[in-house]
Motif scaffolding. Structure first.
Motif, short mmCIF file in Angstrom:
data_model
loop_
_atom_site.label_atom_id
_atom_site.label_comp_id
_atom_site.label_asym_id
_atom_site.label_seq_id
_atom_site.Cartn_x
_atom_site.Cartn_y
_atom_site.Cartn_z
N ALA A 1 -2.10 6.98 -12.61
CA ALA A 1 -2.36 6.95 -11.17
C ALA A 1 -3.72 6.32 -10.89
CB ALA A 1 -2.29 8.37 -10.60
N ILE A 2 -4.71 6.70 -11.69
CA ILE A 2 -6.07 6.17 -11.49
C ILE A 2 -6.11 4.68 -11.80
CG2 ILE A 2 -8.43 6.23 -12.40
CD1 ILE A 2 -8.11 9.28 -12.59
N LYS A 3 -5.42 4.25 -12.88
CA LYS A 3 -5.40 2.82 -13.22
C LYS A 3 -4.73 2.02 -12.11
CE LYS A 3 -4.07 -0.53 -16.74
NZ LYS A 3 -3.69 -1.52 -15.71
N LEU A 4 -3.65 2.54 -11.56
CA LEU A 4 -2.96 1.85 -10.46
C LEU A 4 -3.88 1.70 -9.25
CD1 LEU A 4 -0.20 0.69 -9.55
CD2 LEU A 4 0.29 2.94 -8.60
N LEU A 5 -4.60 2.76 -8.91
CA LEU A 5 -5.53 2.71 -7.78
C LEU A 5 -6.69 1.76 -8.06
CD1 LEU A 5 -5.61 6.49 -6.84
CD2 LEU A 5 -4.72 4.64 -5.40
N PHE A 6 -7.20 1.78 -9.29
CA PHE A 6 -8.31 0.89 -9.65
C PHE A 6 -7.90 -0.58 -9.51
CE2 PHE A 6 -10.74 -1.67 -12.64
CZ PHE A 6 -12.04 -1.32 -12.32
N ASP A 7 -6.71 -0.92 -9.98
CA ASP A 7 -6.21 -2.29 -9.85
C ASP A 7 -6.01 -2.67 -8.39
OD1 ASP A 7 -6.20 -2.53 -12.58
OD2 ASP A 7 -4.05 -2.11 -12.82
N PHE A 8 -5.63 -1.68 -7.59
CA PHE A 8 -5.43 -1.91 -6.16
C PHE A 8 -6.78 -2.18 -5.48
CE2 PHE A 8 -4.81 -0.43 -1.78
CZ PHE A 8 -3.73 -1.22 -1.42
N VAL A 9 -7.81 -1.42 -5.84
CA VAL A 9 -9.17 -1.65 -5.32
C VAL A 9 -9.61 -3.08 -5.62
CG1 VAL A 9 -11.60 -1.06 -5.58
CG2 VAL A 9 -9.90 0.76 -5.41
N LEU A 10 -9.40 -3.51 -6.87
CA LEU A 10 -9.79 -4.84 -7.29
C LEU A 10 -9.07 -5.92 -6.47
CD1 LEU A 10 -11.31 -6.66 -9.28
CD2 LEU A 10 -9.38 -6.44 -10.84
N MET B 1 0.84 -1.20 0.00
CA MET B 1 0.00 0.00 0.00
C MET B 1 0.88 1.25 0.00
SD MET B 1 -3.01 -1.05 2.70
CE MET B 1 -3.77 0.55 2.65
N ILE B 2 1.90 1.22 0.81
CA ILE B 2 2.81 2.38 0.89
C ILE B 2 3.51 2.58 -0.44
CG2 ILE B 2 4.90 3.25 2.02
CD1 ILE B 2 4.01 1.69 4.53
N GLU B 3 3.93 1.46 -1.05
CA GLU B 3 4.62 1.54 -2.34
C GLU B 3 3.68 2.07 -3.42
OE1 GLU B 3 7.38 1.25 -5.42
OE2 GLU B 3 7.56 1.45 -3.24
N LYS B 4 2.42 1.59 -3.42
CA LYS B 4 1.44 2.04 -4.41
C LYS B 4 1.18 3.54 -4.26
CE LYS B 4 0.25 -1.80 -6.60
NZ LYS B 4 1.32 -2.64 -6.04
N GLU B 5 1.07 4.00 -3.03
CA GLU B 5 0.83 5.43 -2.80
C GLU B 5 2.02 6.25 -3.30
OE1 GLU B 5 -1.19 8.82 -1.80
OE2 GLU B 5 -1.94 6.76 -1.86
N ARG B 6 3.24 5.73 -3.13
CA ARG B 6 4.43 6.43 -3.61
C ARG B 6 4.39 6.54 -5.14
NH1 ARG B 6 9.11 5.74 -5.89
NH2 ARG B 6 8.75 3.49 -6.21
N LEU B 7 4.01 5.43 -5.78
CA LEU B 7 3.92 5.43 -7.24
C LEU B 7 2.83 6.38 -7.75
CD1 LEU B 7 4.42 1.64 -8.04
CD2 LEU B 7 5.99 3.52 -8.61
#
Length: 354
Positions: free
Chosen positions: A34-43, A15-21
């Motif tokens: 950024a939105i695609k990365l967050l969407f994949d993280f939600v999934l 989660m920390i790494e994703k937020e950094r990215l």
């Protein structure tokens, strides 16, 4: 509920790494990445039952771009669907009538507000006079609802699998007017009343639907009033003699070995017996039990014997003495038998005077 190891991208360090990215993409002006990365993280989080994390990342998408409606809507649908699939299937089967009355979002809000609990036989779930505004849903086992009057424990009703309890204290700010005691091992889900405040903004109709569902059950306040009226209405006839009793199981099958009780008094609706039990814990176990009772007064013919089934609704323990047990008959005694018993009682009193 889904359990197991988290997929990559759903652990705290990830989660920390994703937020950094995400921040890095935003600094580069690459909002779409950024939105695609967050969407994949939600999934990923939703698939593993990490719904709080999934909701937080969905909110992050909204913060970055409130017009990213496709990702916002689709991520919300994914979370709700994963929540729906995570609902315990046996729990949902037991409470099908309730869940079928709710939307998918409301059903998810209800289930994920629940807390699970287990109780052993004899354990108090809530106690008369205490502040415990919780609504209990019994998924397995049986409990009894009792109240205490002049140090006497009085039985009100059973609570079995597929039934609930605690609704009056849950929906209105009041102390518990009764006590709930487990009679076997209990598996339960419960709600704390604090959730009602949360639902006012997140699921505004859920409280009224839940209240409508529980309103069909017999109210504890009505049971208490009925008990008091019944106590005042029934004439108690003082009468002695020995009775035989058989414990019955949940299917009303009697036990093989009977035990003896001494009749203290009797009415059309029930009777009070003296039982040779000297331990409070043992006496309390009788409360709520089903009995088959046979009684014949010495001056009555065998054809006039009383054979009744009933429920133990009161147990009064007397230190260093036998306890008294109150039994409510399933079917009232015939009026003519009541008259005959009164005559025998009066005759016994006259014999004593002589």
């Amino acid at each position: 509920m889904k359990t197991g190891h988290l997929v990559p991208g759903c652990k705290m360090e990830d989660m920390i790494e994703k937020e950094r990215l995400v921040n890095q993409y935003l600094e580069q002006g690459n909002k779409d990445a950024a939105i695609k990365l967050l969407f994949d993280f939600v999934l990923a989080c939703a698939k593993q039952g990490r719904f709080e994390a999934a909701e937080a990342m969905r909110s992050r998408i909204f913060e970055i771009d409130s017009m990213a409606l496709d990702e916002i809507i689709r991520s919300g649908e994914i979370i709700e669907e994963e929540k729906r699939q995570a609902i315990d299937s046996e729990h949902r089967r037991i409470w099908a009538k309730l869940y079928d009355s709710l939307s998918v979002e409301e059903a998810n809000a209800l289930y994920f507000a629940f807390k699970k609990a287990a109780y052993q036989a004899g354990e108090i779930i809530f106690k008369q006079g205490e502040w415990k505004p919780r609504l209990y849903f019994i998924d397995g086992g049986q409990a009894k609802i009792v109240y205490f009057q002049d140090d006497t424990e009085v039985y009100l009703k059973p609570v079995r699998t597929g039934q609930f309890s605690g609704e009056e204290a849950f929906f209105s700010p009041s102390i518990c007017t009764t006590t709930m005691i487990a009679q076997s091992r209990i598996a339960a889900y419960y709600l704390d009343s604090d959730i009602l405040g949360v639902w006012k903004t997140t699921s505004p109709v859920l409280e009224s639907k839940l209240q409508s569902f529980v309103s069909g059950a017999e109210k504890i306040s009505d049971l208490l009033k009925a008990k008091e009226k019944d106590r005042r209405r029934q004439r108690r006839i003082t009468l002695g003699g020995r009775a035989e009793a058989l414990l019955m199981d949940s299917s009303n099958n009697p036990a093989v070995r009977p035990f003896s009780m001494d009749l203290a008094d009797i009415s059309r609706g029930g009777a009070c017996f003296v039982v040779g039990i000297r331990k409070r814990e043992t006496a309390a176990l009788l409360l709520g039990k089903r009995l088959w009772i046979s009684y014949l007064h010495p001056l009555m013919g065998s054809s006039q014997s009383i054979n009744q089934s009933g429920t133990v609704v009161g147990v009064h323990f007397h230190p260093f003495e036998d306890c008294t047990v109150n039994v409510k008959f399933d079917v009232p005694l015939p009026r003519e038998l009541e008259v005959q018993l009164e005559k025998l009682s009066l005759q016994a009193l006259q014999d004593v005077d002589i």
